[in-house]
Design a protein around this motif. Structure first.
Motif, mmCIF file in Angstrom:
data_model
loop_
_atom_site.group_PDB
_atom_site.id
_atom_site.type_symbol
_atom_site.label_atom_id
_atom_site.label_comp_id
_atom_site.label_asym_id
_atom_site.label_seq_id
_atom_site.Cartn_x
_atom_site.Cartn_y
_atom_site.Cartn_z
ATOM 1 N N UNK A 1 26.676 -54.537 51.265
ATOM 2 C CA UNK A 1 27.270 -54.501 49.930
ATOM 3 C C UNK A 1 28.275 -53.360 49.794
ATOM 4 N N UNK A 2 28.038 -52.259 50.516
ATOM 5 C CA UNK A 2 28.938 -51.105 50.417
ATOM 6 C C UNK A 2 30.224 -51.341 51.200
ATOM 7 N N UNK A 3 30.081 -51.880 52.407
ATOM 8 C CA UNK A 3 31.260 -51.987 53.278
ATOM 9 C C UNK A 3 31.974 -53.332 53.141
ATOM 10 N N UNK A 4 31.293 -54.290 52.577
ATOM 11 C CA UNK A 4 31.889 -55.621 52.506
ATOM 12 C C UNK A 4 31.882 -56.344 53.827
ATOM 13 N N UNK A 5 30.977 -55.946 54.715
ATOM 14 C CA UNK A 5 30.939 -56.603 56.027
ATOM 15 C C UNK A 5 30.322 -57.999 55.894
ATOM 16 N N UNK A 6 30.454 -58.765 56.958
ATOM 17 C CA UNK A 6 29.916 -60.124 56.958
ATOM 18 C C UNK A 6 28.404 -60.082 57.210
ATOM 19 N N UNK A 7 27.733 -61.159 56.872
ATOM 20 C CA UNK A 7 26.311 -61.279 57.193
ATOM 21 C C UNK A 7 26.098 -62.470 58.103
ATOM 22 N N UNK B 1 41.395 -55.406 57.986
ATOM 23 C CA UNK B 1 41.332 -56.330 59.112
ATOM 24 C C UNK B 1 41.362 -55.636 60.462
ATOM 25 N N UNK B 2 41.116 -54.338 60.487
ATOM 26 C CA UNK B 2 41.166 -53.601 61.751
ATOM 27 C C UNK B 2 39.831 -53.638 62.489
ATOM 28 N N UNK B 3 38.766 -53.804 61.751
ATOM 29 C CA UNK B 3 37.438 -53.901 62.350
ATOM 30 C C UNK B 3 36.736 -55.080 61.697
ATOM 31 N N UNK B 4 36.028 -55.822 62.519
ATOM 32 C CA UNK B 4 35.160 -56.868 61.974
ATOM 33 C C UNK B 4 33.726 -56.362 62.113
ATOM 34 N N UNK B 5 33.029 -56.294 61.022
ATOM 35 C CA UNK B 5 31.649 -55.804 61.049
ATOM 36 C C UNK B 5 30.721 -56.907 60.564
ATOM 37 N N UNK B 6 29.603 -57.027 61.254
ATOM 38 C CA UNK B 6 28.655 -58.109 60.954
ATOM 39 C C UNK B 6 27.259 -57.527 60.851
ATOM 40 N N UNK B 7 26.570 -57.894 59.816
ATOM 41 C CA UNK B 7 25.178 -57.488 59.632
ATOM 42 C C UNK B 7 24.279 -58.659 60.007
ATOM 43 N N UNK B 8 23.528 -58.506 61.084
ATOM 44 C CA UNK B 8 22.573 -59.546 61.481
ATOM 45 C C UNK B 8 21.259 -59.225 60.790
ATOM 46 N N UNK B 9 20.950 -59.966 59.778
ATOM 47 C CA UNK B 9 19.823 -59.577 58.938
ATOM 48 C C UNK B 9 19.453 -60.753 58.022
ATOM 49 N N UNK C 1 36.342 -52.870 67.790
ATOM 50 C CA UNK C 1 36.960 -53.987 67.073
ATOM 51 C C UNK C 1 35.895 -54.795 66.336
ATOM 52 N N UNK C 2 34.699 -54.738 66.895
ATOM 53 C CA UNK C 2 33.571 -55.394 66.231
ATOM 54 C C UNK C 2 32.405 -54.416 66.179
ATOM 55 N N UNK C 3 31.848 -54.273 65.011
ATOM 56 C CA UNK C 3 30.651 -53.444 64.838
ATOM 57 C C UNK C 3 29.546 -54.351 64.328
ATOM 58 N N UNK C 4 28.417 -54.338 65.019
ATOM 59 C CA UNK C 4 27.288 -55.184 64.623
ATOM 60 C C UNK C 4 26.136 -54.290 64.160
ATOM 61 N N UNK C 5 25.773 -54.436 62.906
ATOM 62 C CA UNK C 5 24.572 -53.766 62.394
ATOM 63 C C UNK C 5 23.428 -54.756 62.537
ATOM 64 N N UNK C 6 22.554 -54.489 63.487
ATOM 65 C CA UNK C 6 21.482 -55.437 63.773
ATOM 66 C C UNK C 6 20.195 -54.933 63.110
ATOM 67 N N UNK C 7 19.787 -55.646 62.077
ATOM 68 C CA UNK C 7 18.594 -55.243 61.309
ATOM 69 C C UNK C 7 18.687 -53.774 60.929
#
Lengths: 819, 198
Positions: free
Chosen positions: A265-271, A249-257, A211-217
């Motif tokens: 920019x490709x996925x439109x995830x949050x930062x 709205x099925x997954x919330x993805x966040x880029x910690x960076x 439900x949440x994917x976090x791309x950390x650095x």
């Protein structure tokens, strides 16, 4: 005109004949060529390709039709093969050739070269190995450095160098690598394996369950363009699926960076913006919130982990420092509001969360800590081993996350001596020095023979190295602090480099041997380094250019100097080796994964296997932590490590901690003088330093012929810098020229120069201006900690200014220029 | 030593070919100074430009410093100019001057491959030099000159394949070479001879 044509009778016996020399051309029954040319399949780090061979050359390169997301870098391949910077003949540094170990070493990198024959070159190579082994013993030779080599299982140059040089004698080797040095050292203590080079949970599982994917650095969309073997790019379409799920709205993805990444920019995830190098502080505050609000999974911690209490004592202020790691404590360090930290912690614990870490964050001082903290955070969330939960350190690498077919892949040319064989000089006396050096400390080794450091529970004594051999490895790209390197290289009596293009390592060598590119030899490779999607035939596209040879031929020739060439090659030629490697895999696969006979495969160009089944990392451990115990000392997730604690290191203790860096931007140490954090992550348009020399392709991203430096609009405006300007980037360690790219993707206080930009100093002096823009002209060469002693490239501050005056010519590409 | 019968003009192109394919030695310099190439130079032509180029070449040969490490110095100069690509070199390949993308072995190489294949010729040794190397092209020209029936073809080859870039090559050598360089004089001589040929 005809009247001037006088037949020179008897010319053959005249003095003039001596000037004409042998004829270059001879009668030949050459094969007929077609005007249309022929298309051939081959493989590469950039994916499988089809090449049009026409007029005796590679006329066109395009991706294989089945590649779902070909990389733009395919356009640079022709520029690799036909680059003017190719090493054309064996070359020797003139002063070294005359004086060998007595040569003037201060001119290395800025000296005259002369052409020599292959026989002379291999004789010299052998003579120097012999001299060093007999004069200094194995501690005098360093031959362990390895790099990303060209693809191909048979011609893998690392294996060829190690087997051949090892057949002659023992030598100093390296441990670890520049990509993941800190991560691969700390994680075996914490999760039981390096994790960084491990298959990860399948992407379909993540997309279906997280439900949440976090791309950390982490910037996988950038980094998945290349692979260790022939890359399939099968993982990239999953990011389209992720984008769709984010949109729905099925997954919330966040880029910690700190930076808005290509993936974002490709996925439109949050930062979630974070100040550079402060990830540990943020994670500590997250764990504080989880604990304070009872959001952590105590049952999971009790069953699957050890050492939670001492760690939590540290977080809650009961540790030695007495500081409670609250969100309010972390906020000014991280640049994130305390309430937002709490919200983030609650989000992570609210449902299934997949943490996906990149590698840049561990290439910094104390780089072990963020990886350890990531595992602790994941353990507190209690989702390790669940579909779409837990932590990954590899999903940006070589197609990790694409389900594995289960098929056996071809092996490689042997790296070691055959069973029962010993080196020609079987001397194991290293004069009391260590036989293995952490790779990022080898320049310290050159500068400090006999010096001692601590490393991963052991004491290291630096050997007194006199000779270094590099093959398909460019340390003048991946090591830090060029000016320190220039000084260190003066300690070496002899440097031998085998490569295909005149990079800075070649220029700082004494003997340079031209290998051909992978496109000038036959080979075989796995298609998908982790997915085992298939096997690709790497058919030679053109014959070796100039006087270049395959690594196999070069090292067979070296071994012939000491009578062990037949043992080296096992009396098999290139195609016999390739067929043997293929047939070995075919036999192992049997009926489970049928493969055609070799001749048919070679004609087809590839064989593919059925897609593998979805898989969840650490699921077996979760199912039964005793039978499927982790490889940690306890078999459990070690939130605190007694083993590491016993080492007594002041920079890597018994549990993860926040430690201030030698340099940190945004108010950290050193930021008064040099306020900008220099990020030197993996490039978007080459593979490390491979392809930087591809001139036409480089021009598609270079700025005024220089490497781009990305900078925020605010920082640019404050310095009067406009997009496209030539700028000088500098700190106390060095200076470089680069071209400004002003981008909203970058926040104030952050600049980026992609690693792999070729080094080209203006002159031989230490401190000279780098004319192209190699970020390692500026980076700091200190170990991450006493544990890993890994690279700290991303702990680096710099300043930038608009360059005024006449810019020096770029010297990074091509042979050395005598000053 | 010579594997094909040569006339004086063919010998001249063979001489020029060798100058850009292998390093000069002290022995070569001695031979030049003894006048070993004078008969061959007679074929260079009578034009002012070419006579001056021949004279300049002789001057450069005579003026090259006569040091004990003469061969080494010549090898260093050769390597710097023709083997070590940099902003301080002069690549002896047609593609380096005619191809927009800067790649070696471009269309000029492909055309040379077709020419040599049609002539039943190939590189004599196991050498992967692109076929648009100046020396290979000059050697091919020498072969054409040795065949009376190929006179027109030789002229077209010079006009279409060599003259479009040899002037720029000569300028590049002059810019990169040491003062009074033999190779700069040789490149000027080559360009002048080719222009005289037409």
């Amino acid at each position: 005109m005809t009247t001037r044509r006088t037949v020179l009778k008897g010319l053959a016996s005249s003095a003039a004949a001596g000037l004409l020399g042998p004829s270059i051309l001879a009668k030949s029954a050459s094969a007929a060529t077609t005007s249309q040319g022929t298309w051939q399949i081959s493989g590469s780090h950039w994916g499988a390709i089809k090449a049009l061979i026409k007029g005796g050359r590679v006329a066109e390169v395009k991706p294989l039709e089945s590649d779902p997301r070909p990389t733009d870098m395919i356009k640079g391949i022709k520029g690799l093969i036909y680059n003017p910077s190719r090493i054309k003949y064996p070359m020797a540094r003139a002063d070294w050739l005359d004086n060998r170990d007595k040569a003037d070493r201060t001119t290395r990198g800025d000296n005259r070269f002369v052409r020599i024959t292959w026989d002379e070159a291999l004789d010299l190579f052998y003579e120097e190995l012999e001299r060093v082994q007999t004069t200094h013993g194995p501690s005098g030779l360093y031959a362990g450095a390895t790099g990303w080599r060209q693809t191909g299982q048979f011609h893998s140059c690392t294996n060829h160098m190690n087997r051949a040089v090892g057949m002659h004698g023992n030598y100093v080797k390296k441990a670890g690598d520049y990509s993941t040095g800190a991560g691969q050292t700390i994680l075996p203590y914490v999760l039981g394996s390096t994790e960084v080079y491990s298959q990860g949970t399948s992407w379909p599982v993540i997309l279906d369950n997280s439900k949440t994917v976090v791309f950390w650095a982490n910037d996988p969309v950038k980094n998945l363009q290349v692979g260790w073997n022939c890359e399939t790019h099968e993982s990239l379409p999953y990011f389209d699926d992720l984008r769709d799920k984010i949109t729905a709205g099925e997954i919330r993805a966040i880029s910690v960076d700190p930076v808005r990444t290509k993936t974002q920019n490709h996925t439109g995830c949050e930062q979630m913006y974070i100040n550079p190098q402060t990830d540990v502080a943020l994670m500590l505050a997250l764990t504080h919130t989880l604990y304070a609000e009872g959001l952590h999974d105590q049952e999971f911690l009790d069953i699957y982990s050890l050492g939670f209490e001492p760690f939590m004592d540290y977080v809650t202020g009961k540790g030695d420092d007495g500081i409670e790691k609250t969100p309010e404590w972390a906020a000014p360090i991280c640049g994130i509001d305390a309430d937002r930290i709490r919200e983030f912690a609650r989000l992570l614990a609210s449902d299934r969360t997949q943490l996906i870490f990149g590698w840049s964050v561990q290439r910094q001082q104390h780089g072990e800590q963020p990886y350890w903290m990531g595992a602790v955070l994941a353990a507190m969330l209690g989702q390790i081993g669940l579909p779409g939960g837990g932590i990954s350190y590899s999903h940006h690498y070589s197609g990790v996350g694409v389900p594995q077919s289960g098929a056996s892949m071809p092996g490689a040319f042997p790296l070691n001596l055959d069973l029962g064989k010993v080196p020609q000089h079987d001397n194991s006396d290293f004069n009391g020095a260590s036989t293995v050096i952490p790779v990022a400390r080898w320049v310290d080794m050159l500068l400090n023979p006999g010096g001692k450091i601590q490393h991963n529970g052991h004491d290291i004594t630096f050997p007194d190295v006199k000779m270094a051999v590099f093959c398909g490895c460019n340390p003048w790209h991946h090591h830090q602090d060029r000016n320190k390197m220039r000084e260190a290289f003066q300690a070496l009596e002899t440097v031998v480099t085998v490569d295909y293009s005149w990079n800075a390592t070649c220029r700082h060598s004494d003997l340079v041997l031209p290998a051909c590119t992978q496109f000038e030899r036959n080979d075989i490779d796995m298609y998908g380094a982790y997915s085992n999607t298939g096997i690709v035939a790497m058919r030679k596209l053109v014959d070796p250019l100039f006087a270049s040879k395959t690594d196999f031929d070069i090292f067979t020739g070296l071994c012939a100097r000491f009578g062990r060439d037949k043992e080296y090659s096992r009396e098999m030629n290139e195609m016999e080796w390739i067929e043997a490697l293929y047939e070995e895999a075919r036999s192992a696969n049997g009926e489970a994964h049928p493969m055609p006979p070799f001749a048919e495969f070679w004609e087809l160009g590839e064989v593919r296997f059925d897609r593998g089944e979805d898989w969840v990392r650490h699921a077996a451990f979760r199912e039964d932590p005793e039978i499927n115990a982790l490889g940690t000392p306890s078999g459990f997730i070690e939130i605190s490590s007694r083993t590491i604690g016993k080492f007594g290191y002041d920079d890597c203790g018994a549990h993860p901690k926040w430690m201030e860096k030698l340099e940190r931007s945004h108010g950290g140490p050193g930021s008064d003088e040099y306020p900008l954090w220099l990020q030197s992550c993996h490039p978007d348009q080459r593979l490390h330093s491979q392809m930087c020399e591809s001139d036409a392709y480089r021009e598609t991203y270079a700025v005024q012929g220089r490497e781009p430096v990305y900078i925020s609009p605010q920082d640019a405006a404050a310095r009067g810098i406009s997009d496209g300007d030539l700028v000088r980037v500098f700190n106390a360690r060095g200076q470089l020229l680069a071209g400004a790219r002003v981008s909203e993707d970058y926040p104030p206080g952050v600049i980026r120069i992609h690693e792999g930009a070729w080094y080209g100093p203006e002159d031989a002096s230490i401190g000279a201006l780098d004319t192209y823009g190699d970020p390692n002209t500026l980076t700091m060469d200190v170990g991450s900690s006493k544990l890993a002693q890994a690279t700290s490239a991303n702990t680096c501050l710099a300043q930038i200014e608009k360059f005024e005056g006449t810019a020096p010519a770029v010297t990074a590409f091509g042979g050395p220029v005598e000053g | 030593m010579l594997d094909r019968e040569l006339n004086s003009q063919a010998a001249l192109f063979r001489l020029l070919s060798g100058l850009f394919f292998r390093e000069l030695t002290a022995q070569d310099i001695a031979l030049y100074r003894e006048g070993a190439a004078e008969d061959i130079f007679l074929a260079a032509g009578r034009g002012t430009r070419v006579r001056q180029a021949v004279a300049d070449f002789r001057t450069a040969i005579d003026a090259w410093p006569d040091q004990p490490d003469l061969t080494r110095d010549l090898s260093v100069e050769y390597a710097r100019l023709f083997l070590l690509f940099s902003h301080d070199s002069a690549a002896p390949y047609a593609s380096a001057y005619l191809e927009a993308d800067g790649h070696l072995a471009g269309a000029p190489h492909a055309r040379m491959q077709a020419r040599l294949a049609a002539a039943g010729m190939a590189l004599a040794t196991e050498n992967g030099e692109p076929l648009d190397h100046l020396s290979i092209m000059l050697e091919h020209l020498a072969d054409l000159c040795a065949q009376p029936s190929a006179h027109a073809e030789a002229g077209a080859f010079v006009a279409d394949e060599l003259l479009p870039w040899t002037g720029r090559f000569s300028s590049a050598v002059a810019k990169a070479a040491s003062p009074n360089s033999i190779y700069a004089a040789a490149a000027r001589l080559c360009d002048a001879v080719l222009r005289e040929y037409l």
